[in-house]
Motif scaffolding. Structure first.
Motif, short mmCIF file in Angstrom:
data_model
loop_
_atom_site.label_atom_id
_atom_site.label_comp_id
_atom_site.label_asym_id
_atom_site.label_seq_id
_atom_site.Cartn_x
_atom_site.Cartn_y
_atom_site.Cartn_z
N ASN A 37 2.61 5.91 -3.33
CA ASN A 37 3.67 6.74 -3.90
C ASN A 37 3.87 6.50 -5.39
N ASN A 38 2.88 5.89 -6.02
CA ASN A 38 2.90 5.62 -7.46
C ASN A 38 4.10 4.78 -7.89
N ILE A 39 4.50 3.86 -7.05
CA ILE A 39 5.57 2.93 -7.38
C ILE A 39 4.91 1.60 -7.69
N ASN A 85 0.83 -1.21 0.00
CA ASN A 85 0.00 0.00 0.00
C ASN A 85 0.86 1.25 0.00
N ALA A 86 1.97 1.25 0.73
CA ALA A 86 2.85 2.41 0.75
C ALA A 86 3.47 2.64 -0.63
N LEU A 87 3.85 1.57 -1.30
CA LEU A 87 4.40 1.71 -2.64
C LEU A 87 3.34 2.22 -3.61
#
Length: 85
Positions: A63-65, A58-60
């Protein structure tokens, strides 16, 4: 007949040695500490899989990763007539 009795006696002797070795191992503190470490490693692996992995994904994503998820594709090449049963 004596040969068979000797084999049975030898097999029972090996069995007694194996049982004694197993008892000594089970009653040793080292065996219990190994079991404790194994359980702790399993619990940590389950926690990492079920708690940390979704948070990292979810964190990635926030951050659009993008990390492509691996897909397994089976490709059948050639003619079906080439296959014989």
């Amino acid at each position: 007949m004596d040969q068979q009795n000797e084999l049975v006696v030898q097999a029972l002797d090996y069995w007694d040695q194996a049982v004694q070795l197993g008892k000594n191992w089970l009653l040793s503190p080292a065996a219990w500490s190994q079991l404790g470490l194994l359980i702790a490693a399993y619990v940590l692996a389950v926690l990492a899989t079920h708690i940390l992995a979704p948070r990292i994904w979810n964190a990635l994503k926030d951050n659009n990763i993008e990390i492509p998820y691996p897909h397994r594709v089976v490709e059948i090449k050639g003619n079906a007539s080439d296959v014989t049963s």
